[in-house]
Design an enzyme around this catalytic site. Structure first.
Site, PDB file in Angstrom:
ATOM      1  N   ALA A  32       0.862  -1.191   0.000  1.00  0.00           N
ATOM      2  CA  ALA A  32       0.000   0.000   0.000  1.00  0.00           C
ATOM      3  C   ALA A  32       0.895   1.235   0.000  1.00  0.00           C
ATOM      4  O   ALA A  32       0.779   2.118   0.847  1.00  0.00           O
ATOM      5  CB  ALA A  32      -0.955  -0.009   1.188  1.00  0.00           C
ATOM      6  N   LEU A  33       1.806   1.280  -0.959  1.00  0.00           N
ATOM      7  CA  LEU A  33       2.868   2.270  -0.961  1.00  0.00           C
ATOM      8  C   LEU A  33       2.349   3.690  -1.196  1.00  0.00           C
ATOM      9  O   LEU A  33       1.353   3.903  -1.888  1.00  0.00           O
ATOM     10  CB  LEU A  33       3.906   1.927  -2.031  1.00  0.00           C
ATOM     11  CG  LEU A  33       4.591   0.563  -1.891  1.00  0.00           C
ATOM     12  CD1 LEU A  33       5.664   0.405  -2.948  1.00  0.00           C
ATOM     13  CD2 LEU A  33       5.186   0.377  -0.497  1.00  0.00           C
ATOM     14  N   HIS A  37       6.874   6.039   1.636  1.00  0.00           N
ATOM     15  CA  HIS A  37       7.710   4.885   1.302  1.00  0.00           C
ATOM     16  C   HIS A  37       8.734   5.265   0.233  1.00  0.00           C
ATOM     17  O   HIS A  37       9.908   4.887   0.313  1.00  0.00           O
ATOM     18  CB  HIS A  37       6.860   3.730   0.764  1.00  0.00           C
ATOM     19  CG  HIS A  37       5.970   3.089   1.774  1.00  0.00           C
ATOM     20  ND1 HIS A  37       4.598   3.178   1.717  1.00  0.00           N
ATOM     21  CD2 HIS A  37       6.241   2.355   2.877  1.00  0.00           C
ATOM     22  CE1 HIS A  37       4.067   2.507   2.729  1.00  0.00           C
ATOM     23  NE2 HIS A  37       5.043   1.999   3.451  1.00  0.00           N
ATOM     24  N   ASP A 152       7.367   5.691  12.425  1.00  0.00           N
ATOM     25  CA  ASP A 152       7.409   4.575  13.375  1.00  0.00           C
ATOM     26  C   ASP A 152       8.731   4.668  14.140  1.00  0.00           C
ATOM     27  O   ASP A 152       9.611   3.804  14.012  1.00  0.00           O
ATOM     28  CB  ASP A 152       7.293   3.248  12.632  1.00  0.00           C
ATOM     29  CG  ASP A 152       5.976   3.116  11.894  1.00  0.00           C
ATOM     30  OD1 ASP A 152       4.945   2.959  12.565  1.00  0.00           O
ATOM     31  OD2 ASP A 152       5.971   3.202  10.654  1.00  0.00           O
ATOM     32  N   GLN A 155       9.741   1.753  16.355  1.00  0.00           N
ATOM     33  CA  GLN A 155      10.189   0.639  15.517  1.00  0.00           C
ATOM     34  C   GLN A 155      11.616   0.870  15.022  1.00  0.00           C
ATOM     35  O   GLN A 155      12.434  -0.057  14.979  1.00  0.00           O
ATOM     36  CB  GLN A 155       9.246   0.478  14.326  1.00  0.00           C
ATOM     37  CG  GLN A 155       9.694  -0.562  13.309  1.00  0.00           C
ATOM     38  CD  GLN A 155       8.724  -0.679  12.151  1.00  0.00           C
ATOM     39  OE1 GLN A 155       7.726  -1.384  12.240  1.00  0.00           O
ATOM     40  NE2 GLN A 155       9.003   0.008  11.061  1.00  0.00           N
ATOM     41  N   MET A 186       1.906  10.654   6.357  1.00  0.00           N
ATOM     42  CA  MET A 186       1.488   9.680   5.352  1.00  0.00           C
ATOM     43  C   MET A 186       1.565   8.270   5.927  1.00  0.00           C
ATOM     44  O   MET A 186       2.535   7.904   6.575  1.00  0.00           O
ATOM     45  CB  MET A 186       2.340   9.795   4.097  1.00  0.00           C
ATOM     46  CG  MET A 186       1.931  10.942   3.214  1.00  0.00           C
ATOM     47  SD  MET A 186       2.428  10.673   1.503  1.00  0.00           S
ATOM     48  CE  MET A 186       1.616  12.074   0.741  1.00  0.00           C
TER      49      MET A 186
END
Length: 282
Positions: A32-33, A37, A152, A155, A186
């Site tokens: 789902a770029l 990304h 993130d 992460q 995004m």
């Protein structure tokens, strides 16, 4: 751009590139770029001879089955986006058996306490799932450099700790958050928002900007209360958590020390869509 759909074909390709002395940059995704990304691949393209993407919706990092089922998927569109950038040389789209040959199960990791903060509290087992898939992808792709978005942020620190714990010869790069025109970070999950929800969700970033201003003049309890008040007045939104934490340890703080760096973290449900964001505090 090469497209590999199994581990064997990828392995042969990586071996050939390594024999030619290519420096490999890698950014794994769940598909789902979006432009966020693509910013990872732009960064990788500048610093490597070869750039590899992966698309794999990892089942072990979802502690909510419904979230896994509704996660947006459009692999052919993703491939087209990657091709159009001109930055990506190959994309790996493995089957579950390529990543989990012995069954879908996470390894257990010790990330020095990073895994027990924020998302770790609210999504039990999430970071074991992240660690498992990233370790396996690193061992298959064998990159020199790997790129992850700062959206993130927890992460990102977890993955840095993973490579350190496993002594993997990979440099981890954080890439700044890529935002919509209205400031919304995004995310693949933004696809599940209506136009009105996406516009309303700009309040998340606006709140972080205010927090960065308040950070200079208010106490943390005062800031926490103001953030809580903002979201109590937002129709169709629920604040799951807001924390100001030390950027290295991710431990929530109740006081600002001059020699430490801090970041504000926020998670908000917009309807049924869970959105995360963060901001370094100047």
């Amino acid at each position: 751009m090469e497209v590999f759909r199994n581990r064997k074909d990828l392995s042969n390709y990586i071996e050939r590139q390594r024999e030619m002395g290519k420096k490999i940059g890698f950014a794994p995704t769940m598909g789902a770029l979006h432009k966020g990304h693509l910013s990872l691949y732009e960064a990788a393209h500048k610093e490597n001879d070869l750039v590899i993407s992966s698309i794999f919706v990892n089942p072990t990092q979802f502690n909510n089955q419904k979230d896994l089922e509704t996660y947006p998927r459009n692999v052919e569109k993703d491939i087209s986006m990657l091709e159009q950038t001109g930055w990506v040389d190959a994309v790996y789209i493995p089957e579950v058996a390529d990543i989990y040959p012995n069954g879908i199960e996470s390894k257990e990791y010790n990330f020095g306490g990073l895994e027990t903060e924020m998302e770790g509290k609210h999504r039990p087992g999430h970071f074991n799932g992240v660690g498992t898939v990233v370790e396996e992808l690193f061992r298959q792709v064998k990159p020199d450099n790997a790129y992850f978005g700062e959206k993130d942020f927890q992460q990102l620190l977890i993955i840095k700790k993973l490579t350190e714990n496993l002594s993997l010869p990979i440099k981890i790069h954080g890439v700044p958050i890529y935002r919509e025109a209205n400031g919304l970070a995004m995310s693949s999950r933004n696809e599940r928002l209506s136009i009105s929800q996406k516009e309303a969700a700009k309040v998340i970033h606006e709140t972080l900007v205010k927090v960065n201003d308040w950070f200079r003049v208010l106490t943390i309890p005062e800031i926490n209360q103001r953030v809580k008040d903002i979201f109590e007045n937002q129709k169709g939104m629920v604040l799951e958590y807001f924390e100001i934490a030390n950027e290295k340890t991710l431990k929530e703080t109740d006081f600002f020390y001059k020699d430490q760096n801090y970041r504000a973290f926020i998670v908000v449900f917009v309807g049924e869509v869970r959105l995360i964001d963060n901001m370094h505090l100047d």
